[in-house]
Design a protein around this motif. Structure first.
Motif, PDB file in Angstrom:
ATOM      1  N   LEU A   5       0.823  -1.217   0.000  1.00 59.66           N
ATOM      2  CA  LEU A   5       0.000   0.000   0.000  1.00 59.66           C
ATOM      3  C   LEU A   5       0.851   1.259   0.000  1.00 59.66           C
ATOM      4  O   LEU A   5       0.436   2.291  -0.529  1.00 59.66           O
ATOM      5  CB  LEU A   5      -0.929   0.002   1.220  1.00 59.66           C
ATOM      6  N   ALA A   6       2.027   1.183   0.609  1.00 61.35           N
ATOM      7  CA  ALA A   6       2.905   2.357   0.642  1.00 61.35           C
ATOM      8  C   ALA A   6       3.411   2.731  -0.739  1.00 61.35           C
ATOM      9  O   ALA A   6       3.857   3.862  -0.956  1.00 61.35           O
ATOM     10  CB  ALA A   6       4.087   2.092   1.581  1.00 61.35           C
ATOM     11  N   GLY A   7       3.341   1.795  -1.693  1.00 66.30           N
ATOM     12  CA  GLY A   7       3.810   2.074  -3.035  1.00 66.30           C
ATOM     13  C   GLY A   7       2.724   2.340  -4.050  1.00 66.30           C
ATOM     14  O   GLY A   7       3.015   2.516  -5.233  1.00 66.30           O
TER      15      GLY A   7
ATOM     16  N   SER B 283      -8.680  15.107   4.152  1.00 64.07           N
ATOM     17  CA  SER B 283      -7.874  14.633   5.279  1.00 64.07           C
ATOM     18  C   SER B 283      -7.935  13.117   5.401  1.00 64.07           C
ATOM     19  O   SER B 283      -6.916  12.455   5.662  1.00 64.07           O
ATOM     20  CB  SER B 283      -8.359  15.291   6.577  1.00 64.07           C
ATOM     21  N   LEU B 284      -9.129  12.532   5.227  1.00 62.37           N
ATOM     22  CA  LEU B 284      -9.258  11.075   5.308  1.00 62.37           C
ATOM     23  C   LEU B 284      -8.493  10.382   4.177  1.00 62.37           C
ATOM     24  O   LEU B 284      -7.877   9.324   4.382  1.00 62.37           O
ATOM     25  CB  LEU B 284     -10.729  10.680   5.262  1.00 62.37           C
ATOM     26  N   THR B 285      -8.529  10.959   2.994  1.00 62.78           N
ATOM     27  CA  THR B 285      -7.785  10.370   1.877  1.00 62.78           C
ATOM     28  C   THR B 285      -6.291  10.379   2.154  1.00 62.78           C
ATOM     29  O   THR B 285      -5.588   9.384   1.898  1.00 62.78           O
ATOM     30  CB  THR B 285      -8.094  11.136   0.579  1.00 62.78           C
ATOM     31  N   LEU B 286      -5.786  11.480   2.688  1.00 63.97           N
ATOM     32  CA  LEU B 286      -4.371  11.524   3.049  1.00 63.97           C
ATOM     33  C   LEU B 286      -4.057  10.554   4.181  1.00 63.97           C
ATOM     34  O   LEU B 286      -2.956   9.983   4.232  1.00 63.97           O
ATOM     35  CB  LEU B 286      -3.982  12.944   3.458  1.00 63.97           C
ATOM     36  N   ALA B 287      -5.014  10.363   5.105  1.00 58.57           N
ATOM     37  CA  ALA B 287      -4.786   9.418   6.200  1.00 58.57           C
ATOM     38  C   ALA B 287      -4.656   7.996   5.667  1.00 58.57           C
ATOM     39  O   ALA B 287      -3.777   7.237   6.105  1.00 58.57           O
ATOM     40  CB  ALA B 287      -5.922   9.519   7.208  1.00 58.57           C
ATOM     41  N   ILE B 288      -5.520   7.625   4.720  1.00 58.16           N
ATOM     42  CA  ILE B 288      -5.416   6.294   4.123  1.00 58.16           C
ATOM     43  C   ILE B 288      -4.086   6.148   3.392  1.00 58.16           C
ATOM     44  O   ILE B 288      -3.451   5.085   3.413  1.00 58.16           O
ATOM     45  CB  ILE B 288      -6.599   6.061   3.158  1.00 58.16           C
TER      46      ILE B 288
ATOM     47  N   VAL C 226       4.160   0.519   9.762  1.00 63.99           N
ATOM     48  CA  VAL C 226       5.497  -0.075   9.661  1.00 63.99           C
ATOM     49  C   VAL C 226       6.435   0.502  10.716  1.00 63.99           C
ATOM     50  O   VAL C 226       7.150  -0.237  11.408  1.00 63.99           O
ATOM     51  CB  VAL C 226       6.061   0.135   8.245  1.00 63.99           C
ATOM     52  N   ALA C 227       6.434   1.823  10.889  1.00 63.48           N
ATOM     53  CA  ALA C 227       7.324   2.444  11.870  1.00 63.48           C
ATOM     54  C   ALA C 227       6.964   2.023  13.293  1.00 63.48           C
ATOM     55  O   ALA C 227       7.852   1.761  14.122  1.00 63.48           O
ATOM     56  CB  ALA C 227       7.269   3.966  11.733  1.00 63.48           C
ATOM     57  N   THR C 228       5.671   1.955  13.609  1.00 65.88           N
ATOM     58  CA  THR C 228       5.256   1.552  14.955  1.00 65.88           C
ATOM     59  C   THR C 228       5.606   0.090  15.223  1.00 65.88           C
ATOM     60  O   THR C 228       6.060  -0.263  16.323  1.00 65.88           O
ATOM     61  CB  THR C 228       3.750   1.776  15.135  1.00 65.88           C
ATOM     62  N   GLU C 229       5.418  -0.760  14.224  1.00 63.98           N
ATOM     63  CA  GLU C 229       5.793  -2.165  14.397  1.00 63.98           C
ATOM     64  C   GLU C 229       7.292  -2.320  14.659  1.00 63.98           C
ATOM     65  O   GLU C 229       7.708  -3.138  15.491  1.00 63.98           O
ATOM     66  CB  GLU C 229       5.399  -2.968  13.149  1.00 63.98           C
ATOM     67  N   GLU C 230       8.096  -1.563  13.959  1.00 67.89           N
ATOM     68  CA  GLU C 230       9.543  -1.628  14.188  1.00 67.89           C
ATOM     69  C   GLU C 230       9.881  -1.184  15.605  1.00 67.89           C
ATOM     70  O   GLU C 230      10.753  -1.764  16.266  1.00 67.89           O
ATOM     71  CB  GLU C 230      10.267  -0.748  13.173  1.00 67.89           C
ATOM     72  N   GLY C 231       9.194  -0.156  16.072  1.00 69.61           N
ATOM     73  CA  GLY C 231       9.442   0.300  17.445  1.00 69.61           C
ATOM     74  C   GLY C 231       9.024  -0.725  18.476  1.00 69.61           C
ATOM     75  O   GLY C 231       9.719  -0.938  19.478  1.00 69.61           O
ATOM     76  N   LEU C 232       7.884  -1.374  18.269  1.00 68.68           N
ATOM     77  CA  LEU C 232       7.435  -2.412  19.207  1.00 68.68           C
ATOM     78  C   LEU C 232       8.372  -3.613  19.196  1.00 68.68           C
ATOM     79  O   LEU C 232       8.595  -4.256  20.231  1.00 68.68           O
ATOM     80  CB  LEU C 232       6.014  -2.856  18.841  1.00 68.68           C
ATOM     81  N   ALA C 233       8.922  -3.930  18.033  1.00 66.75           N
ATOM     82  CA  ALA C 233       9.818  -5.089  17.946  1.00 66.75           C
ATOM     83  C   ALA C 233      11.131  -4.847  18.681  1.00 66.75           C
ATOM     84  O   ALA C 233      11.797  -5.816  19.087  1.00 66.75           O
ATOM     85  CB  ALA C 233      10.090  -5.413  16.481  1.00 66.75           C
ATOM     86  N   ARG C 234      11.512  -3.590  18.864  1.00 66.29           N
ATOM     87  CA  ARG C 234      12.789  -3.289  19.537  1.00 66.29           C
ATOM     88  C   ARG C 234      12.672  -3.311  21.061  1.00 66.29           C
ATOM     89  O   ARG C 234      13.684  -3.190  21.750  1.00 66.29           O
ATOM     90  CB  ARG C 234      13.321  -1.926  19.073  1.00 66.29           C
ATOM     91  N   ILE C 235      11.461  -3.383  21.594  1.00 71.67           N
ATOM     92  CA  ILE C 235      11.302  -3.420  23.045  1.00 71.67           C
ATOM     93  C   ILE C 235      11.749  -4.797  23.555  1.00 71.67           C
ATOM     94  O   ILE C 235      11.242  -5.828  23.093  1.00 71.67           O
ATOM     95  CB  ILE C 235       9.831  -3.163  23.447  1.00 71.67           C
ATOM     96  N   PRO C 236      12.692  -4.856  24.490  1.00 71.27           N
ATOM     97  CA  PRO C 236      13.172  -6.167  24.970  1.00 71.27           C
ATOM     98  C   PRO C 236      12.032  -7.004  25.565  1.00 71.27           C
ATOM     99  O   PRO C 236      11.158  -6.490  26.282  1.00 71.27           O
ATOM    100  CB  PRO C 236      14.202  -5.795  26.033  1.00 71.27           C
TER     101      PRO C 236
END
Length: 579
Positions: free
Chosen positions: A376-378, A423-428, A436-446
């Motif tokens: 979706l990011a692409g 605004s909703l279109t930009l949010a989607i 992706v960024a939040t998942e990477e941050g959660l994965a780094r928590i020991p």
């Protein structure tokens, strides 16, 4: 052989075998590549080139854009085209270039092709649309006589029809001459300031006070129509509505009297201007934004005029098909839409990332979902615009209108492009970045922190809320920064879901519900596209493209820096938990 000869032979340098020397060099080059130094240097060179190109581009945009607001001198010269009578011209020198003589001859100009190879071509901003077909004109430098800078030559910047260049003859109040000669200029400056103040009061009266009355009358009409649809419009309700309408009409009568008085005061003053070629024109001062004499201004006065123009550009609304005036509605629309997008995208993106990382069973379906999020990011931005128009505007907005605004039919309320749908279109569009960024941050928590919290008796939800999310908050802010950086500069989807060429009325005003999410807005990115490619006056619009582009970069940088500051604060706050 003597002892000295033996010593001399020992001191003779020993020649290495060529194959052995080459092998040593080859090994040293291989070791150099294996050490990774070439890739470090290549990476550093790439970063340096990117920084230099970015700084150079921003510098070019800044120079081209900000130079537009400087009050340039107005030159006066006699212009003689071979075979024609001489005529006087006046204008601001915009640019000068050397062009082949044959090119001018092919354009139909009476150029002597036996002369030198090149001739000078100069672009002058001549204004005076009453007498010339365009604001700008190319002239041949060799056909111009001596260029002078008369200090009394005046520039009148108008709300419509561009600039007017000439000499002030007199100032009139109606048909009565109130000042001429040396007294005309100070009288003109004073009256222009007075008319400008009256014009601002008149505009405020029309847009704020009378606008509020019109809004109230429209709400009464919709209320009446709603009661009719519900069969509840009885005599008592009709009497209440008529009483409110009478109150609005009474207020309007008082404002109408003040409106007529202001119109009479604004439209009474005139100035007679004589052009350099002898034409005289009477200009109404209500059409004049400012009058100044650039050739007689000192450096300090020009600096004051320069910053006044920049302030007008940032804080006023556009005019002359967006080629003059300011871009404040576009700035406001860009910031408001980006903030609403951030408020919408952050919780949805964070919740999706929490579910995928903390609660979802890690298997084939979860991997498929992650692949879909990355894909979706692409997706091209215009596809999101088509989706927003079809789903948000027509389906969701049309459903809202049928359920909550039936009295407004056939005019749509939310079933038309507006601020909310943009605004909703930009949010989607930006939500994959946040996920992706939040998942990477959660994965780094020991994992030990989670287990320690659970061992102390906390539930999984309490561990997530009090331990995991605070430590992952910098990563969430990183995702938000990337989302803002992408969404704030998007143009293609916004043209379908709420951004228009001109919307001087802001979606935030004093009428309930104060923030009107159904209203269309302007956007800096679309403004650049419109001014650069849709403007009827290309030469006048070109510097505004640079200035608006620079302002868009600054707005995005300001939004990103604010998010970076919050992220750094959160990182310092929860740094102790990492240890």
């Amino acid at each position: 052989m003597t002892r000295n000869e033996n010593n001399a032979a020992d001191e003779t340098p020993r020649q290495e075998h060529p194959t052995k020397v080459g092998r040593v060099k080859q090994l040293s080059v291989k070791n150099w590549f294996k050490s990774g130094l070439p890739w470090i240097w290549m990476t550093g060179a790439g970063v340096s080139i990117a920084v230099i190109m970015t700084v150079g581009l921003l510098s070019l945009i800044a120079v081209k854009g900000l130079a537009h607001f400087w009050p340039a001198n107005v030159v006066v010269s006699e212009y003689t085209v071979p075979g024609e009578a001489p005529r006087m011209i006046a204008g601001e020198l915009v640019e000068s270039e050397q062009v082949p003589r044959a090119r001018l001859a092919s354009a139909g100009l009476p150029v002597n092709v036996d002369g030198g190879e090149f001739m000078t071509r100069e672009l002058l901003k001549i204004g005076n649309r009453e007498f010339y077909p365009a604001d700008f004109s190319w002239v041949v430098g060799e056909w111009m006589g001596e260029q002078t800078l008369p200090p009394e030559l005046m520039v009148m910047e108008r709300r419509e029809w561009g600039n007017f260049y000439g000499y002030l003859v007199d100032v009139r109040e109606g048909d009565r001459v109130v000042a001429q000669g040396d007294q005309a200029w100070p009288e003109l400056v004073e009256r222009v300031e007075r008319v400008t103040d009256l014009y601002e009061e008149l505009r405020r009266l029309q847009r704020v006070d009378i606008g509020a009355i019109n809004y109230g009358l429209e709400q009464l009409r919709l209320k009446t129509r709603g009661l009719e649809l519900d069969n509840e419009l009885d005599a008592a309700a009709q009497a209440d509505i008529e009483a409110e309408r009478a109150e609005f009409n009474e207020r309007y009568k008082g404002l109408e009297a003040r409106l007529g008085e202001l119109n009479q005061q604004v439209n009474r003053d005139y100035a007679t201007i004589r052009t350099v070629d002898g034409h005289e024109e009477r200009l109404q001062l209500s059409h004049v934004v400012r009058a100044f004499r650039p050739n007689a201004m000192s450096v300090t006065e020009k600096l004051g005029h320069y910053f006044e123009k920049i302030g007008e550009f940032v804080g006023d609304e556009p005019r002359e098909a967006n080629t003059e005036g300011g871009i404040f509605p576009a700035i406001f629309g860009t910031i408001m839409m980006t903030l609403i997008m951030a408020v919408i995208v952050t919780p949805f993106g964070v919740l999706a990332a929490i579910y995928l990382r903390e609660y979802a069973k890690q298997g084939a379906m979860t991997r498929i979902i992650r692949i879909a999020v990355n894909n979706l990011a692409g997706v091209p931005a215009i596809v999101y615009g088509v989706f927003g128009l079809g789903f948000f505007v027509y389906v969701l907005g049309g459903s809202i209108d049928r359920l909550f605004y039936p009295e407004a039919f056939p005019a749509p309320t939310f079933g038309t492009p507006g601020l909310l749908w943009a605004s909703l279109t930009l949010a989607i569009l930006a939500v994959p970045v946040v996920i992706v960024a939040t998942e990477e941050g959660l994965a780094r928590i020991p994992r030990a922190l989670r287990e320690g919290s659970l061992a102390l008796g906390a539930t999984k939800a309490e561990t997530l809320w009090r331990v995991v999310l605070p430590m992952a908050s910098p990563a969430m802010m990183t995702g938000l920064i990337l989302a803002v950086a992408r969404a704030a500069g998007e143009v293609a989807p916004l043209m379908l879901v709420g951004v228009v060429k001109l919307a001087p009325t802001l979606p935030l005003n004093g009428n309930y519900p104060y923030l009107h999410l159904d209203q269309k807005i302007m956007h800096l990115g679309f403004h650049i596209f419109d001014v650069g490619f849709q403007s009827p006056n290309v030469e006048a619009a070109r510097p505004l493209v640079y200035a608006t582009a620079l302002l868009l970069v600054l707005v995005i940088a300001l939004l990103n820096l604010s998010a970076v500051f919050i992220r750094n604060h959160l990182r310092e706050k929860y740094k102790a938990l990492d240890h």
